[in-house]
Design a protein around this motif. Structure first.
Motif, PDB file in Angstrom:
ATOM      1  N   LEU A  79      33.897  40.425  44.402  1.00 42.60           N
ATOM      2  CA  LEU A  79      32.583  39.944  43.977  1.00 42.60           C
ATOM      3  C   LEU A  79      31.910  40.947  43.043  1.00 42.60           C
ATOM      4  N   TYR A  80      32.116  42.241  43.287  1.00 39.77           N
ATOM      5  CA  TYR A  80      31.549  43.242  42.381  1.00 39.77           C
ATOM      6  C   TYR A  80      32.269  43.233  41.037  1.00 39.77           C
ATOM      7  N   ARG A  81      33.591  43.240  41.069  1.00 44.43           N
ATOM      8  CA  ARG A  81      34.346  43.298  39.820  1.00 44.43           C
ATOM      9  C   ARG A  81      34.098  42.058  38.948  1.00 44.43           C
ATOM     10  N   SER A  82      33.925  40.924  39.586  1.00 43.80           N
ATOM     11  CA  SER A  82      33.753  39.686  38.821  1.00 43.80           C
ATOM     12  C   SER A  82      32.310  39.458  38.401  1.00 43.80           C
ATOM     13  N   GLY A  83      31.399  40.348  38.832  1.00 41.79           N
ATOM     14  CA  GLY A  83      30.003  40.215  38.428  1.00 41.79           C
ATOM     15  C   GLY A  83      29.176  39.298  39.306  1.00 41.79           C
ATOM     16  N   GLU A  84      29.707  38.891  40.456  1.00 38.97           N
ATOM     17  CA  GLU A  84      28.956  38.032  41.377  1.00 38.97           C
ATOM     18  C   GLU A  84      28.155  38.909  42.333  1.00 38.97           C
ATOM     19  N   TYR A  85      27.186  39.621  41.770  1.00 37.91           N
ATOM     20  CA  TYR A  85      26.492  40.652  42.538  1.00 37.91           C
ATOM     21  C   TYR A  85      25.657  40.075  43.681  1.00 37.91           C
ATOM     22  N   ARG A  86      24.906  39.028  43.413  1.00 33.41           N
ATOM     23  CA  ARG A  86      24.031  38.470  44.445  1.00 33.41           C
ATOM     24  C   ARG A  86      24.846  37.903  45.603  1.00 33.41           C
ATOM     25  N   ALA A  87      25.922  37.209  45.290  1.00 35.26           N
ATOM     26  CA  ALA A  87      26.782  36.693  46.347  1.00 35.26           C
ATOM     27  C   ALA A  87      27.391  37.837  47.154  1.00 35.26           C
ATOM     28  N   GLY A  88      27.759  38.916  46.465  1.00 38.61           N
ATOM     29  CA  GLY A  88      28.296  40.072  47.159  1.00 38.61           C
ATOM     30  C   GLY A  88      27.288  40.708  48.091  1.00 38.61           C
ATOM     31  N   ILE A  89      26.049  40.804  47.644  1.00 39.55           N
ATOM     32  CA  ILE A  89      24.998  41.388  48.487  1.00 39.55           C
ATOM     33  C   ILE A  89      24.785  40.531  49.731  1.00 39.55           C
ATOM     34  N   GLN A  90      24.765  39.216  49.560  1.00 39.56           N
ATOM     35  CA  GLN A  90      24.598  38.325  50.709  1.00 39.56           C
ATOM     36  C   GLN A  90      25.733  38.491  51.710  1.00 39.56           C
ATOM     37  N   LEU A  91      26.965  38.573  51.197  1.00 39.73           N
ATOM     38  CA  LEU A  91      28.111  38.762  52.094  1.00 39.73           C
ATOM     39  C   LEU A  91      28.032  40.114  52.795  1.00 39.73           C
ATOM     40  N   ALA A  92      27.661  41.156  52.076  1.00 39.51           N
ATOM     41  CA  ALA A  92      27.559  42.485  52.679  1.00 39.51           C
ATOM     42  C   ALA A  92      26.481  42.522  53.764  1.00 39.51           C
ATOM     43  N   GLU A  93      25.356  41.874  53.508  1.00 44.65           N
ATOM     44  CA  GLU A  93      24.279  41.864  54.503  1.00 44.65           C
ATOM     45  C   GLU A  93      24.685  41.090  55.757  1.00 44.65           C
ATOM     46  N   ALA A  94      25.344  39.946  55.555  1.00 43.18           N
ATOM     47  CA  ALA A  94      25.783  39.159  56.706  1.00 43.18           C
ATOM     48  C   ALA A  94      26.838  39.920  57.511  1.00 43.18           C
TER      49      ALA A  94
END
Length: 1009
Positions: A582-597
């Motif tokens: 998610l970070y490498r592909s630029g999907e930052y917001r989705a990555g943050i949501q997954l990390a928080e969950a």
């Protein structure tokens, strides 16, 4: 109406009837009456898009030829919905000035907006008979009185029936739904299919999942088009016995003489319908006909029409045209919710529709519950997405006296009795996320890892396909390719029941109902299988761009499957790989949501101090930093360093990675010297622990070059970037994203050093490589295009640069958001390009947005805030606000000197602008002093041939000329011109401007940290 003259039959008026779809029977009757009067009539349904201003929509009616006759009703004014005040303003603005073009009839007893008086008085047709309504209509339009056929019975003549006159036979039809919304395509398609069908084959099936609104669409069709029939008979068709009984009950209504036996009556009815005697225009609605095999032989044929509603696709095998009723489109959902619950705003209605995936029954019951509830819509949506039990709060209606969850449960119970394998498959699907479900992943799970009954289902292709077909057949799921013809209708035949691919779509409400009906033991069994399928599908190389599509398929299902709560090591690794992807592909917001969950789940499972949490935090900070949360990530990385150092020692690789993360945080905060110290510390440890050629060591070299660039040490940055590029090409190959990143860094360094042609040549090739490897909308690709735009600008292609920056401004906001670091950088750069090309209004608007955003996000002392403010001062100067501009630029010089030092190129650039401003204000001595000092400093820092050094010399020459020191001024100017010609060329814009003695300014450009 006053001013109307009576027309004779020979004078054909052109009249357009504007009506709400709900009032189609009135529009059809009025059109019929007017055509018999010799008028040319056109029907135009009124349903303007919510985003179209009401004044504009009303004005569009005037584009038609002739008069506009508006059929007024509460439904006409509810389209949108719009407020009464909006309607009053629009009617006064459009109708009143054009009252000779507009006329109106009223077909409602409800109160209408006061400004309908603009029509000059509407003819009241509500509550009167056909003859009186006809008289009022012709009087309103000034038509000559003439005898017309007042018969209203279709079959005796071709005219439309008066809306208050029901068909001769009318039975079982549900009351009209006053909140019915949209479905215009469905209703018009059904009308066309039935009207154009050959005799004996006019049968249409409305197909769709439970709760999609099949019955409501059929009922609305009856109320809109029922006046075209002599017989309308509504039949519940869920069982053969019920259907036989209701058809038999039609016999006395048709006036047929039969015995008392149902069989005899049924035969008589079917024969009468086939012959069209006594009525040829009949409509039968078979509602809820979900078992075609049991009742297909009872479907009447003949001169009339049959409309069926069903969840079963098998109707396609029974001589019927199948039309699939979709969920609402978003505009219909918003309009429906706002009519159902007026306290809900348009934005909230949109969010609710998104959460309920536009399912009409769910929207109806949920909006009904929220209408009288104090609960915020956002809170309700959160409950819905968390899987909370919300059924008790739903509001049911008389038209559908059960919740949508109960309705789905009934369908599932029916399937469980007859097709247990299909239900097992559905339960597996329910542990993926709602939406697209990649069934092929289940086929890849080894049989030894499956419970016996599921192993038999998954390993047996015949059983698998049979189960899948049943789920599709009953509209519980749908294939990604739902099997539709070009006109939107479903394909006939059993082949349409089996998806061509092994990806199906599961609606959120079905998903919720299936999971709610599972025992804890079943839930654990089925979810474990899905987790194993996801884990087995992990490509294990999240940095490989060729595998990103596979990670994109897996990530949405991690939380739904319970993967975040799994203690299985391979499943945890899948979570880490997904975050990297998610970070490498630029999907930052989705990555943050997954990390928080994941963080919340792991804290509950492993406790607050488990090392896993600190590894997770490291990836979390990387994602947060990408969206500009530098203060938060600095605090988190310092905690990681302290905790991991205490647990594992200062040379643990996790600690070293945190030092590198902290350096990036400090760069984002504008604390560049501190960042360089952290970078160098990380480099020493990586070299000791993993060696010089390790990817992590090379990444740290790259990060040091970034920091040197931010410190204004462009030559050192280029030297280090070139070495890193060579190593990455050797270790990672030329098309690796990190190698491409090093190429970008070299092109950026070259441009900052004033070597514009070299930079452009390298950057053009680098952009193409990024687009090919990462895709056009990856943040790294967007960054390369930004540097390309600035290379074009510096080489003199102002038009190309401006066009590319304009596109980037839109794309970065769409991809990353309006406060993303990259978007703010694009905005800052685009603003100064707009200023240079003379578009001051846009330059000021965009520049102020960037300036205020930096101030709010980074604080007033951050170098980017200061630099953006200095650019804004230049806009003020060009706009003529010279005193305010000079005060601001003097302040920026002082603040930038404090922030990064007097020798930083940013400070030198602002000093150049400050000296030019002093010259314009006739403060020549101070201007010359500052220019002379700036020439000395810029030459020492950037070299004498750098464009900023040469531009500073030109500013000094101008100051000296103002002080009447012409000989010295000419010498300085001649040396500067010679340098520009040598470095940039004779025809470069800077050189041309210098020759004409036009003032050249320096523009601040933020660099990504």
């Amino acid at each position: 109406m006053a001013g109307l003259r009576r027309t004779t039959p020979a004078e054909r008026q052109k009249i357009t009837i504007s009506f709400a779809g709900f009032n189609r029977p009135w529009a059809a009757w009025i059109a019929d009456r007017l055509e018999q009067q010799g008028c040319d009539v056109a029907l135009q349904r009124w349903d303007p898009a919510t985003e179209v201003p009401l004044v504009e929509a009303l004005s569009d009616l005037l584009l038609t030829e002739g008069r506009v006759l508006v059929v007024l009703s509460d439904w006409y004014f509810q389209m949108g919905p719009r407020s009464t005040e909006e309607w009053n303003q629009a009617l006064r603005a459009v109708v009143a000035p054009n009252h000779r073009r507009f006329s109106a009839v009223s077909v409602t007893s409800a109160a209408l907006p006061p400004a309908v008086a603009a029509f000059g008085g509407a003819a009241e047709l509500w509550g009167v008979g056909a003859r009186e309504a006809h008289r009022r209509l012709t009087h309103l339009l000034g038509l000559a009185a003439q005898e017309t056929d007042s018969s209203t019975t279709v079959g005796l003549r071709s005219g439309a029936r008066f809306p208050y006159d029901q068909p001769r036979v009318w039975g079982g039809v549900p009351r009209r739904n006053i909140r019915f919304t949209g479905r215009e395509t469905t209703l018009q398609t059904v009308y066309q299919r039935l009207s154009e069908a050959d005799a004996g084959s006019a049968v249409v099936t409305l197909l769709g999942m439970s709760g999609v609104g099949k019955t409501q669409a059929a009922a609305e069709y009856v109320h809109r088009f029922g006046s075209a029939y002599d017989v309308v008979w509504w039949v519940p068709a869920d069982t053969r016995g019920t259907l036989r009984q209701r058809l038999a009950e039609l016999a006395p209504a048709l006036g047929l003489t039969t015995g008392i036996e149902y069989g005899e009556r049924l035969r008589a009815v079917r024969d009468a319908l086939r012959r069209g005697d006594p009525y040829s225009r009949w409509l039968l609605i078979l509602d809820g006909a979900d078992d075609p095999g049991a009742i297909a032989d009872l479907v009447p044929t003949g001169t009339g029409h049959v409309l069926i509603t069903s969840q079963n696709r098998e109707w396609g095998d029974h001589n019927t045209a199948v039309w699939e009723v979709p969920v609402y489109d978003r505009e219909e959902s918003i309009a429906f919710v706002r009519r159902r619950a007026r306290r809900i705003t348009t934005t909230e209605a949109d969010e609710l529709a998104e959460a309920l995936e536009d399912l009409p029954l769910a929207l109806d019951q949920t909006a009904g519950a929220l209408s009288d509830s104090p609960m915020a819509v956002t809170d309700y949506i959160q409950l819905l997405r968390s899987g909370a039990d919300i059924e008790m709060g739903l509001r049911v209606s008389a038209a559908f006296p059960m919740t949508y969850l109960t309705a789905f449960s009934i369908v599932l119970n029916r399937l469980r009795e007859t097709e247990p394998a299909a239900v097992d498959l559905l339960r597996l699907c329910a542990w993926f996320a709602p939406g697209p479900v990649p069934l092929r992943l289940l086929r890849d799970v080894p049989a030894r890892d499956l419970p016996e009954r599921l192993a038999h289902l998954i390993d047996n292709p015949l059983l698998w396909n049979a189960a899948l077909s049943k789920l599709v057949q009953y509209s519980v799921i749908r294939p990604d390719d739902p099997g539709t013809d070009a006109d939107g209708s479903s394909r006939h035949g059993q082949d349409a029941l089996v998806p061509d691919t092994e990806t199906i779509h599961l609606h959120r409400m079905v998903h919720q109902a299936v999971r709610a009906g599972m025992s804890d033991a079943d839930a654990e069994t089925f979810s474990r299988v899905v987790r194993r399928a996801l884990t087995a599908a992990d490509p294990r190389r999240p940095d490989d761009t060729r595998l990103w599509s596979r990670y994109a398929e897996l990530v949405p299902h991690l939380e739904a499957s319970g993967a975040l709560r799994s203690t299985h090591a391979e499943t945890r690794r899948l979570v880490f790989h997904s975050l990297t992807y998610l970070y490498r592909s630029g999907e930052y917001r989705a990555g943050i949501q997954l990390a928080e969950a994941t963080d919340a789940a792991w804290r509950e499972i492993y406790g607050e101090d488990d090392p896993l949490l600190w590894e997770l935090a490291s990836q979390h900070t990387t994602l947060l930093r990408a969206v500009g949360e530098y203060t938060l990530t600095e605090r988190m990385n310092r905690q990681i360093i302290d905790r991991l150092s205490a647990a594992r020692g200062p040379k643990d690789l996790g600690v070293v990675r945190a030092h590198g993360g902290l350096a990036a945080d400090l760069r984002g905060l504008g604390r560049y010297e501190e960042a360089l110290d952290q970078d160098r510390r990380a480099l020493e440890l990586y070299q000791e622990l993993v060696g010089d050629s390790d990817v992590r060591t090379l990444n740290t070299h790259n990060n040091i070059a970034v920091t040197l660039r931010l410190l204004g040490r462009y030559g050192e940055a280029l030297e280090l970037d070139r070495k890193t590029l060579e190593m990455r090409r050797e270790v990672l190959r030329s098309r690796n994203p990190w190698t491409l990143s090093s190429e970008l860094s070299c092109a950026l360094d070259l441009r900052l050093l004033g070597r514009y042609d070299e930079a452009l040549s390298l950057q053009e090739r680098n952009v193409e490589s990024h687009r090919l490897v990462l895709g056009p909308d990856n943040p790294r690709t967007l960054t390369t295009e930004l540097n390309l735009a600035l290379c074009l600008h510096r080489t003199g292609d102002r038009a190309g640069s401006r066009a590319l920056l304009a596109r980037l401004l839109e794309r970065t906001e769409a991809v990353l958001g309006g406060e993303a670091p990259l978007h703010l950088k694009v905005a800052t750069d685009y603003a100064f390009v707009q200023r240079e090309t003379g578009d001051l209004d846009h330059a000021r608007e965009i520049g102020e947005f960037a300036m205020h955003s930096y101030q709010r996000l980074q604080g007033s002392r951050h170098p980017y805030t200061i630099g953006a403010t200095a650019n804004h001062a230049l806009v003020l100067r060009v706009a003529g606000e010279r005193r305010e501009s000079q005060w601001l630029i003097e302040r920026c010089l002082e603040e930038m000197t404090t922030a990064v030092g007097a020798d930083h190129p940013w400070t030198l650039g602002i000093a150049l602008n400050t000296a030019v401003g002093r010259n314009l204000e006739d403060d020549l001595e101070r201007a010359a002093d500052l220019s002379r000092e700036n020439v000395r400093r810029s030459a020492a820092v950037l070299g004498r041939e750098h464009p900023l050094s040469l531009t500073s010399q030109l500013a000094l020459a101008s100051d000296l000329r103002g002080l009447r020191r012409r000989q010295e001024a000419d010498q300085v100017e001649e040396a500067a011109l010679s340098g520009l010609i040598s470095s940039l060329g004779t025809h470069h814009t800077h050189t041309v401007a210098a020759r004409s003695r036009s003032r050249v300014y320096w523009d601040f450009e933020p660099l990504l940290p």
